[in-house]
Structures are given as C-alpha cells and as structure tokens.
Design a protein around this motif. Sequence first.
Motif, PDB file in Angstrom:
ATOM      1  N   UNK A  56      -7.994   5.573   4.369  1.00 32.57           N
ATOM      2  CA  UNK A  56      -7.988   4.365   3.546  1.00 32.57           C
ATOM      3  C   UNK A  56      -7.240   4.686   2.258  1.00 32.57           C
ATOM      4  N   UNK A  57      -6.196   3.929   1.959  1.00 38.05           N
ATOM      5  CA  UNK A  57      -5.446   4.075   0.713  1.00 38.05           C
ATOM      6  C   UNK A  57      -5.798   2.912  -0.199  1.00 38.05           C
ATOM      7  N   UNK A  58      -5.955   3.197  -1.479  1.00 39.80           N
ATOM      8  CA  UNK A  58      -6.348   2.130  -2.399  1.00 39.80           C
ATOM      9  C   UNK A  58      -5.264   1.080  -2.546  1.00 39.80           C
ATOM     10  N   UNK A  59      -4.002   1.483  -2.597  1.00 43.79           N
ATOM     11  CA  UNK A  59      -2.907   0.523  -2.776  1.00 43.79           C
ATOM     12  C   UNK A  59      -1.948   0.579  -1.601  1.00 43.79           C
ATOM     13  N   UNK A  60      -1.175  -0.481  -1.456  1.00 46.45           N
ATOM     14  CA  UNK A  60      -0.162  -0.511  -0.415  1.00 46.45           C
ATOM     15  C   UNK A  60       0.911   0.540  -0.626  1.00 46.45           C
ATOM     16  N   UNK A  61       1.142   0.907  -1.880  1.00 46.73           N
ATOM     17  CA  UNK A  61       2.135   1.938  -2.196  1.00 46.73           C
ATOM     18  C   UNK A  61       1.744   3.253  -1.542  1.00 46.73           C
ATOM     19  N   UNK A  62       0.501   3.667  -1.743  1.00 44.71           N
ATOM     20  CA  UNK A  62       0.062   4.939  -1.174  1.00 44.71           C
ATOM     21  C   UNK A  62      -0.205   4.826   0.319  1.00 44.71           C
ATOM     22  N   UNK A  63      -0.524   3.633   0.802  1.00 44.81           N
ATOM     23  CA  UNK A  63      -0.649   3.449   2.252  1.00 44.81           C
ATOM     24  C   UNK A  63       0.698   3.675   2.920  1.00 44.81           C
ATOM     25  N   UNK A  64       1.762   3.213   2.271  1.00 47.77           N
ATOM     26  CA  UNK A  64       3.109   3.426   2.801  1.00 47.77           C
ATOM     27  C   UNK A  64       3.454   4.914   2.825  1.00 47.77           C
ATOM     28  N   UNK A  77      -4.042   4.037   9.171  1.00 49.69           N
ATOM     29  CA  UNK A  77      -4.059   3.777   7.739  1.00 49.69           C
ATOM     30  C   UNK A  77      -4.484   2.340   7.449  1.00 49.69           C
ATOM     31  N   UNK A  78      -5.409   2.187   6.521  1.00 49.51           N
ATOM     32  CA  UNK A  78      -5.828   0.866   6.039  1.00 49.51           C
ATOM     33  C   UNK A  78      -5.622   0.814   4.530  1.00 49.51           C
ATOM     34  N   UNK A  79      -5.320  -0.388   4.031  1.00 45.96           N
ATOM     35  CA  UNK A  79      -5.103  -0.584   2.598  1.00 45.96           C
ATOM     36  C   UNK A  79      -6.272  -1.352   2.010  1.00 45.96           C
ATOM     37  N   UNK A  80      -6.785  -0.875   0.900  1.00 39.41           N
ATOM     38  CA  UNK A  80      -7.951  -1.506   0.275  1.00 39.41           C
ATOM     39  C   UNK A  80      -7.558  -2.734  -0.547  1.00 39.41           C
ATOM     40  N   UNK A  81      -6.658  -2.550  -1.497  1.00 36.51           N
ATOM     41  CA  UNK A  81      -6.245  -3.650  -2.374  1.00 36.51           C
ATOM     42  C   UNK A  81      -5.169  -4.456  -1.657  1.00 36.51           C
ATOM     43  N   UNK A  82      -5.357  -5.745  -1.476  1.00 41.92           N
ATOM     44  CA  UNK A  82      -4.401  -6.535  -0.702  1.00 41.92           C
ATOM     45  C   UNK A  82      -3.049  -6.645  -1.385  1.00 41.92           C
ATOM     46  N   UNK A  83      -2.047  -7.005  -0.610  1.00 41.65           N
ATOM     47  CA  UNK A  83      -0.694  -7.171  -1.152  1.00 41.65           C
ATOM     48  C   UNK A  83      -0.732  -8.185  -2.297  1.00 41.65           C
ATOM     49  N   UNK A  84      -0.074  -7.837  -3.382  1.00 44.40           N
ATOM     50  CA  UNK A  84      -0.062  -8.706  -4.556  1.00 44.40           C
ATOM     51  C   UNK A  84      -1.197  -8.462  -5.523  1.00 44.40           C
ATOM     52  N   UNK A  85      -2.193  -7.647  -5.123  1.00 48.11           N
ATOM     53  CA  UNK A  85      -3.324  -7.372  -5.991  1.00 48.11           C
ATOM     54  C   UNK A  85      -2.959  -6.373  -7.083  1.00 48.11           C
ATOM     55  N   UNK A  86      -3.624  -6.488  -8.200  1.00 51.84           N
ATOM     56  CA  UNK A  86      -3.388  -5.611  -9.340  1.00 51.84           C
ATOM     57  C   UNK A  86      -4.403  -4.466  -9.294  1.00 51.84           C
ATOM     58  N   UNK A 410       3.420  -3.575  -3.530  1.00 51.64           N
ATOM     59  CA  UNK A 410       4.652  -3.770  -2.787  1.00 51.64           C
ATOM     60  C   UNK A 410       4.886  -5.250  -2.541  1.00 51.64           C
ATOM     61  N   UNK A 411       6.110  -5.592  -2.139  1.00 52.61           N
ATOM     62  CA  UNK A 411       6.431  -6.958  -1.745  1.00 52.61           C
ATOM     63  C   UNK A 411       5.774  -7.258  -0.394  1.00 52.61           C
ATOM     64  N   UNK A 412       5.650  -8.539  -0.034  1.00 51.32           N
ATOM     65  CA  UNK A 412       5.117  -8.886   1.289  1.00 51.32           C
ATOM     66  C   UNK A 412       5.955  -8.250   2.399  1.00 51.32           C
ATOM     67  N   UNK A 413       5.308  -7.944   3.499  1.00 51.93           N
ATOM     68  CA  UNK A 413       5.988  -7.309   4.633  1.00 51.93           C
ATOM     69  C   UNK A 413       7.184  -8.173   5.067  1.00 51.93           C
ATOM     70  N   UNK A 414       8.309  -7.512   5.253  1.00 57.07           N
ATOM     71  CA  UNK A 414       9.514  -8.210   5.673  1.00 57.07           C
ATOM     72  C   UNK A 414      10.431  -8.591   4.531  1.00 57.07           C
ATOM     73  N   UNK A 415       9.963  -8.463   3.298  1.00 60.62           N
ATOM     74  CA  UNK A 415      10.794  -8.769   2.131  1.00 60.62           C
ATOM     75  C   UNK A 415      11.277  -7.489   1.474  1.00 60.62           C
ATOM     76  N   UNK A 422      11.743   0.933  -0.859  1.00 57.91           N
ATOM     77  CA  UNK A 422      12.263  -0.423  -1.057  1.00 57.91           C
ATOM     78  C   UNK A 422      11.931  -0.972  -2.430  1.00 57.91           C
ATOM     79  N   UNK A 423      10.730  -0.653  -2.937  1.00 56.66           N
ATOM     80  CA  UNK A 423      10.333  -1.086  -4.277  1.00 56.66           C
ATOM     81  C   UNK A 423      11.273  -0.524  -5.343  1.00 56.66           C
ATOM     82  N   UNK A 424      11.540   0.776  -5.274  1.00 54.76           N
ATOM     83  CA  UNK A 424      12.436   1.394  -6.252  1.00 54.76           C
ATOM     84  C   UNK A 424      13.846   0.829  -6.149  1.00 54.76           C
ATOM     85  N   UNK A 425      14.293   0.592  -4.937  1.00 52.70           N
ATOM     86  CA  UNK A 425      15.624   0.022  -4.735  1.00 52.70           C
ATOM     87  C   UNK A 425      15.685  -1.419  -5.288  1.00 52.70           C
TER      88      UNK A 425
END
Length: 436
Positions: A56-64, A77-86, A410-415, A422-425
């Motif tokens: 379980x990763x707290x953020x999508x960044x670390x889940x990736x 791998x599961x993500x705790x904080x949903x996409x877009x969450x702070x 991270x951005x929504x999947x597919x974006x 992709x975030x850094x880019x």
Amino acid sequence: MTVEAVANRQGRRRIRRSGLVVTVAAVLFAAACTGTDSDTEAVDATDASSTVPSVVATTGIWADVVSNVGCDDSVSVATLIPQGGDPHTYEPSLRDRETMDAADLVVANGLGLEERLTDTLEAVAAEGVHVFEVAEHIDTIEFEFSGGHDDHGHGEEDGHDDDHEGHDHDEEDGHDDDHEGHDHDEEDGHDDDHEGHDHDEEDGHDDDHEGHDHDEEDGHDDDHEGHDHDEEDGHDDDHEGHDHDEEDGHDDHDHEGHDHSGGDPHVWFDLQRVAGALGELADELIHAGADADTVNGCLDAYREALEAADAEVAEILEAVPADRRIMITNHDAFGYFADRYDFEVVGTVIPSLSTAAETNPALLEELAEIIEHEGVPAVFSETTHSDVDIQALATAAGDIAVVQLLTGSLAPVGEDGDTLIGMLRFNAHAIADALG
C-alpha cells in the motif's frame, strides 16, 4: 428445541440417511477424479497470487514508483490517497486503516508530508506492518521560507527577513521568518510548524502532525495548543503568541499549517534523489516476498528510465534563460526542483511546506512587489489546491499568467503526468512555456 434434543433427533435419522450419504460421497469422489484442467489452473493461480506481496502506497506518486521497481506483477500495489487528493490534508478512513493492516508493506513519503495520516501510520507500524518512509533514505534539503525573500529588496543584513502580521523572530544566523504571532529565536534558524504541533528530534528533522508530541533524547520540548512543557534543558515551545528561545535552535511552530524542519518532504521532484533510494525500496519489496531476480531487473531498468527522464527535463528547461528562472508558487513544494534545475523560488502564496497553512494580505502585497521588481511573467498554482489566492495575486500584479502544475498527485490515468516521470515532464513543459 435444545442443542441436546437436536442431536438426538439427528441420531434417529442417521440410519435412514446413511445410504444417501454413501451415494453422495461416491458422486463427489468421481467428480474430483474427473476435474478439468481449468479447475487445476484456477487453484494454481490462487496459489501464485498468494505469493505476491501486497503493498500500500500513500500517494499515487509512490505507487507508481513501487510498480516500476516491482514490475512484471511481482507485487500488488494499492494507493491510499485517491487521484487528485492532497497528501497534506487527506484524512484517513477506517477502511484505509484496514487496508494498511492487511498489507505486507506500506510505503509512505515521510517527513510529515502525510500530516493527517501520521497517527494511522504509527498505529499500523505498532501492529507489526512494516512502514517504509522513502524520504528517510534520501539526502533532503533544508526548508527555507520563500514567502518573499529579502535579497529581492526586502529585509535585513543577511537578506532573509520575512515579517508577516507583526511577528518577530530573532535568530543568531540571521534567518528571520515570522508567522502569526510566534516569536522564534534560534541559533540554527530551523523553523517548522504543523497546525500547532512541534516535533523536535536529534537529527533536526521535525515533523508535526495533529496532536503528536515527540520529545526526544535531546530534551526538546514541544507544546501544542497552549500546553506548556518546561523541561530540565529549559526548552519551551509554545504556540499562539508564545516566545521561543532555544539554545539548540530546533524550534518548530505552526502557521496554522505544517512546516517540516530538517527536511523538505517534496523529494520526488528530484529524480536523481529518487533513484538513489530505489535500492532500499527494492530490498523492502524482496523482504516482503517479491521475487528477488525480478525486482533487481526492474530496479536496474527503472533507474535507467529515471536518469533518462532527468536529462530530458533538463533539456526541456534549457528554453528558460538563466535570468528568467524565477518562480512564485502556491506553496513551498518546488525546493528540490529548483535545486536540481537551477531555478529560484522567490516567493510562495502559502508560506509553508504544507497546503494546510494560509496566506495573508500583507504577504500577497509583498509578492506583488517582487513580481514587479523581478519582471516575473507567470505564477504557478497546483492541481491539488484552490487557486483563489494565487489568482488574486496575479490580478493584483497586473494580470500575469497563472500556470497550473502537478504537485502532490499525479494526473488522471491516460493523461499527461499520470506517472512520476510524466509529472516531471508535464511540469517542465509548462514552466518552459511560461518563462521561456
């Protein structure tokens, strides 16, 4: 009918049903002997999946990141904080706790990023689930308040004097950062606040989270919401109008939000630093049960990918001249980015490492002056936090551009921006377009 009566009645029926029992048993035995290949495959698949560790990763960044180091389905791998969450403000649910309790490994950022998850992470660790905090394995940079730097015409001899709403901070190294009635005198000038919570530790890392008080061997005393704790070393940390003079200089106070002394938690904005921590992460995945050969192969490939991405980001940012590499951001999230790619964050709308803090009119006025003085063409908001204040700043400064960046999610999947690379880019292109 009592339990004994039921047992007697079933005994009388046992003789009459014996023939049926034998018949049913024979049928079941025959079916088992003639089971299909698909049945066998299903059992094998179940056995195989049970050997894959759950992470379980707290953020999508670390889940990736975990998914790349544990590639080829070597981990689940599961993500705790949903996409877009702070991550600064996310409140865990009971289901989140259950998810972490059932995990073989929990991967968190650490350094106080997941401010309101701290209690839960500590409780999960106490129950025996290993919690791996990535930032603890990265060479972090110190937080310096960038709500308006004095080297741009604001302040005192050392150029680091930031006063807001009548706050006075006297420090021997000359760093003066004042917020909401707190007076902090420190020799080393480290000042980090988290909603009134102060955590001082021997290594100088200070992460405070909603009511957690950690007084370590160095005798640092952290006071929360008007509680005064005076110890033998005389360290007294008060909040809401209290004066803090400390000999060791580790003083962490709140700006109605959370600053993290001893280290900026936004470590993922430097891909080289992330790459340096992957070996420890790989070891954790293997220890949790992942196949070592698979993980080590994935590790090498992902390190190469991060190295290539780092070079690509630097190339994209070459479009920004040296004299225009000046950023004003929503909150202090881009310290590592600025350090890696030779930018300077000259101000932040929220004077904190956390979005849980707030701005004030005096600070916005000061930032508007910096924008005019430096000729800043754009300011940068973020997807995980309201842009109301930064839009107001842009308007006050002359209708300059407000450019949205990806920070804690991270951005929504597919974006564009749906992976760390992709975030850094994505951010590099946005910054280059705005400042180039």
